[in-house]
Motif scaffolding. Structure first.
Motif, PDB file in Angstrom:
ATOM      1  N   GLY A 306       0.808  -1.208   0.000  1.00  0.00           N
ATOM      2  CA  GLY A 306       0.000   0.000   0.000  1.00  0.00           C
ATOM      3  C   GLY A 306       0.848   1.267   0.000  1.00  0.00           C
ATOM      4  O   GLY A 306       0.556   2.231  -0.711  1.00  0.00           O
ATOM      5  N   VAL A 307       1.926   1.250   0.793  1.00  0.00           N
ATOM      6  CA  VAL A 307       2.832   2.406   0.836  1.00  0.00           C
ATOM      7  C   VAL A 307       3.488   2.615  -0.521  1.00  0.00           C
ATOM      8  O   VAL A 307       3.575   3.747  -1.025  1.00  0.00           O
ATOM      9  CB  VAL A 307       3.900   2.202   1.930  1.00  0.00           C
ATOM     10  CG1 VAL A 307       4.986   3.281   1.817  1.00  0.00           C
ATOM     11  CG2 VAL A 307       3.266   2.257   3.312  1.00  0.00           C
ATOM     12  N   ALA A 308       3.961   1.522  -1.135  1.00  0.00           N
ATOM     13  CA  ALA A 308       4.624   1.621  -2.427  1.00  0.00           C
ATOM     14  C   ALA A 308       3.685   2.153  -3.509  1.00  0.00           C
ATOM     15  O   ALA A 308       4.096   2.917  -4.390  1.00  0.00           O
ATOM     16  CB  ALA A 308       5.174   0.257  -2.836  1.00  0.00           C
ATOM     17  N   LEU A 309       2.405   1.779  -3.440  1.00  0.00           N
ATOM     18  CA  LEU A 309       1.452   2.180  -4.477  1.00  0.00           C
ATOM     19  C   LEU A 309       0.899   3.587  -4.270  1.00  0.00           C
ATOM     20  O   LEU A 309       0.764   4.358  -5.232  1.00  0.00           O
ATOM     21  CB  LEU A 309       0.291   1.182  -4.517  1.00  0.00           C
ATOM     22  CG  LEU A 309       0.595  -0.219  -5.049  1.00  0.00           C
ATOM     23  CD1 LEU A 309      -0.643  -1.100  -4.947  1.00  0.00           C
ATOM     24  CD2 LEU A 309       1.087  -0.157  -6.496  1.00  0.00           C
ATOM     25  N   PHE A 310       0.580   3.923  -3.024  1.00  0.00           N
ATOM     26  CA  PHE A 310      -0.143   5.164  -2.769  1.00  0.00           C
ATOM     27  C   PHE A 310       0.696   6.265  -2.127  1.00  0.00           C
ATOM     28  O   PHE A 310       0.273   7.426  -2.122  1.00  0.00           O
ATOM     29  CB  PHE A 310      -1.363   4.875  -1.885  1.00  0.00           C
ATOM     30  CG  PHE A 310      -2.301   3.865  -2.497  1.00  0.00           C
ATOM     31  CD1 PHE A 310      -3.062   4.188  -3.595  1.00  0.00           C
ATOM     32  CD2 PHE A 310      -2.390   2.581  -1.971  1.00  0.00           C
ATOM     33  CE1 PHE A 310      -3.924   3.259  -4.165  1.00  0.00           C
ATOM     34  CE2 PHE A 310      -3.250   1.644  -2.528  1.00  0.00           C
ATOM     35  CZ  PHE A 310      -4.019   1.980  -3.639  1.00  0.00           C
ATOM     36  N   SER A 311       1.857   5.920  -1.605  1.00  0.00           N
ATOM     37  CA  SER A 311       2.738   6.943  -1.035  1.00  0.00           C
ATOM     38  C   SER A 311       4.194   6.538  -1.243  1.00  0.00           C
ATOM     39  O   SER A 311       4.870   6.091  -0.302  1.00  0.00           O
ATOM     40  CB  SER A 311       2.444   7.126   0.464  1.00  0.00           C
ATOM     41  OG  SER A 311       3.262   8.144   1.018  1.00  0.00           O
ATOM     42  N   PRO A 312       4.688   6.669  -2.489  1.00  0.00           N
ATOM     43  CA  PRO A 312       6.060   6.242  -2.792  1.00  0.00           C
ATOM     44  C   PRO A 312       7.120   6.915  -1.923  1.00  0.00           C
ATOM     45  O   PRO A 312       8.199   6.382  -1.723  1.00  0.00           O
ATOM     46  CB  PRO A 312       6.220   6.641  -4.265  1.00  0.00           C
ATOM     47  CG  PRO A 312       4.828   6.689  -4.799  1.00  0.00           C
ATOM     48  CD  PRO A 312       3.990   7.165  -3.667  1.00  0.00           C
ATOM     49  N   GLY A 313       6.804   8.092  -1.398  1.00  0.00           N
ATOM     50  CA  GLY A 313       7.740   8.790  -0.522  1.00  0.00           C
ATOM     51  C   GLY A 313       7.645   8.367   0.927  1.00  0.00           C
ATOM     52  O   GLY A 313       8.276   8.975   1.794  1.00  0.00           O
ATOM     53  N   GLY A 314       6.878   7.303   1.204  1.00  0.00           N
ATOM     54  CA  GLY A 314       6.745   6.806   2.561  1.00  0.00           C
ATOM     55  C   GLY A 314       5.976   7.784   3.445  1.00  0.00           C
ATOM     56  O   GLY A 314       5.183   8.602   2.973  1.00  0.00           O
ATOM     57  N   LEU A 315       6.219   7.699   4.732  1.00  0.00           N
ATOM     58  CA  LEU A 315       5.536   8.577   5.674  1.00  0.00           C
ATOM     59  C   LEU A 315       5.883  10.036   5.431  1.00  0.00           C
ATOM     60  O   LEU A 315       5.027  10.916   5.563  1.00  0.00           O
ATOM     61  CB  LEU A 315       5.916   8.190   7.111  1.00  0.00           C
ATOM     62  CG  LEU A 315       5.461   6.801   7.585  1.00  0.00           C
ATOM     63  CD1 LEU A 315       6.020   6.515   8.969  1.00  0.00           C
ATOM     64  CD2 LEU A 315       3.943   6.701   7.590  1.00  0.00           C
ATOM     65  N   SER A 316       7.123  10.301   5.035  1.00  0.00           N
ATOM     66  CA  SER A 316       7.537  11.678   4.750  1.00  0.00           C
ATOM     67  C   SER A 316       6.749  12.250   3.586  1.00  0.00           C
ATOM     68  O   SER A 316       6.280  13.388   3.630  1.00  0.00           O
ATOM     69  CB  SER A 316       9.040  11.718   4.433  1.00  0.00           C
ATOM     70  OG  SER A 316       9.800  11.301   5.535  1.00  0.00           O
ATOM     71  N   GLY A 317       6.620  11.455   2.529  1.00  0.00           N
ATOM     72  CA  GLY A 317       5.859  11.906   1.375  1.00  0.00           C
ATOM     73  C   GLY A 317       4.398  12.136   1.712  1.00  0.00           C
ATOM     74  O   GLY A 317       3.765  13.080   1.217  1.00  0.00           O
TER      75      GLY A 317
END
Length: 329
Positions: A306-317
């Motif tokens: 889910g992180v890779a698909l919807f927030s490639p910048g991780g928590l920072s992004g």
């Protein structure tokens, strides 16, 4: 050239969003022991200490991966070197934490200098494979170290002392000592990444060829960062050995290096605050999901997808996207 010029430009004065967020994280961590005491959940202190230990390791990896674009799959070797420095010195009657930290960093500096000088002559997948090879060499060396338990590892007689004082013997003392080191490592790397050295390292990540055209030789900067990262990771190893009162070659396996990279992906590569938050969240998720089901890795994997698909910048992004932090890096 515009991106490189901006990268090498002096940092703006004042507190950036990443520093404010880091201070909030430190403030929350500081109240964990009294909160655990109020809830009568002493295990929370143990878990939080482990979270901070791996936050130190993740910060060290982010220096070379996030800022230097050096994907090392042997970084956990320094975690093991720090842990075994405690075991070896303890057997020699040296129980002082300061001396153990110095010995661990010295051993890691030598190992990182030799292996880094060789590894940095390669690029891409070849760099990944050669760092993996060096890490596995260290792993199998300690597996064959029968006097220290070999593959089974070795239990420590007691935790280290600090200048002769038993400050680490109870859980809160261990917790606050680890927190102090985490703050020191973050502060040091924060200043380093904002310095000329850090800006050149980041510029090398963007384009080594352009940096050479500007008169900078990337190799010395990359090797220096590689050595610094190894030394800082060994600090995490020293604290991990003291926290677990046990040392094992498993600390330096390539699986552990992979776990550190997962922490960076979850928190945000190239963001010190993200790396720290990623490590804290990763360990917290592992502990929480493991209590819910023995198949917790499936749930954790779905979270990473889910992180890779919807927030490639991780928590920072994610924080930058929602506008909570303007500068999460």
């Amino acid at each position: 050239m515009t991106d490189l010029t901006q990268t090498l430009a002096p940092a703006r004065p004042g507190l950036a969003g990443r520093l404010r967020l880091a201070l909030c994280i430190f403030a929350v961590l500081a109240v964990v022991p009294p909160l655990a005491h109020a809830l009568d959940e002493p295990f929370l202190i143990v878990v939080a200490t482990r979270m901070m230990v791996f936050a130190i390791a993740a910060l060290s990896l982010d220096l070379i991966l996030g800022y230097g674009a050096m994907v090392s799959f042997g970084h956990a070797a320094y975690l093991g070197l720090g842990a075994y420095a405690v075991a070896i010195l303890s057997r020699a009657g040296i129980d002082d934490l300061v001396l153990q930290l110095l010995a661990a960093m010295a051993a890691s500096a030598v190992f990182a200098t030799v292996t880094g000088a060789i590894s940095l002559r390669t690029r891409g997948v070849y760099f990944i494979m050669i760092t993996l090879a060096f890490g596995q060499m260290a792993f199998f060396f300690f597996v064959s170290f029968s006097t220290l338990g070999g593959d089974d590892g070795v239990a420590l007689a007691a935790r280290s002392t600090v200048l002769g004082m038993p400050l680490l013997q109870d859980a809160p003392g261990m917790f606050y000592a680890t927190l102090a080191l985490l703050v020191a490592v973050f502060a040091g790397l924060y200043r380093l990444t904002l310095s000329r050295f850090g800006r050149v390292l980041t510029g090398t990540r963007e384009s080594a060829l352009r940096m050479q055209a500007m008169g900078f030789r990337p190799f010395p900067y990359q090797l220096t960062a590689y050595v610094i990262a190894g030394c800082l990771c060994s600090v995490a190893g020293v604290m991990l050995a003291n926290q677990a009162i046990y040392v094992s070659p498993a600390y330096m396996s390539w699986h552990r290096s992979g776990e550190m990279m997962v922490m960076l992906v979850l928190g945000g590569v190239g963001s010190l605050t993200g790396a720290m938050a990623g490590a804290l969240v990763t360990i917290a998720l592992e502990e929480g999901l493991a209590r819910l089901s023995e198949h917790w890795r499936l749930g954790f994997g779905l979270i990473l997808v889910g992180v890779a698909l919807f927030s490639p910048g991780g928590l920072s992004g994610l924080l930058r996207r929602v506008g909570l932090v303007r500068d999460a890096k």
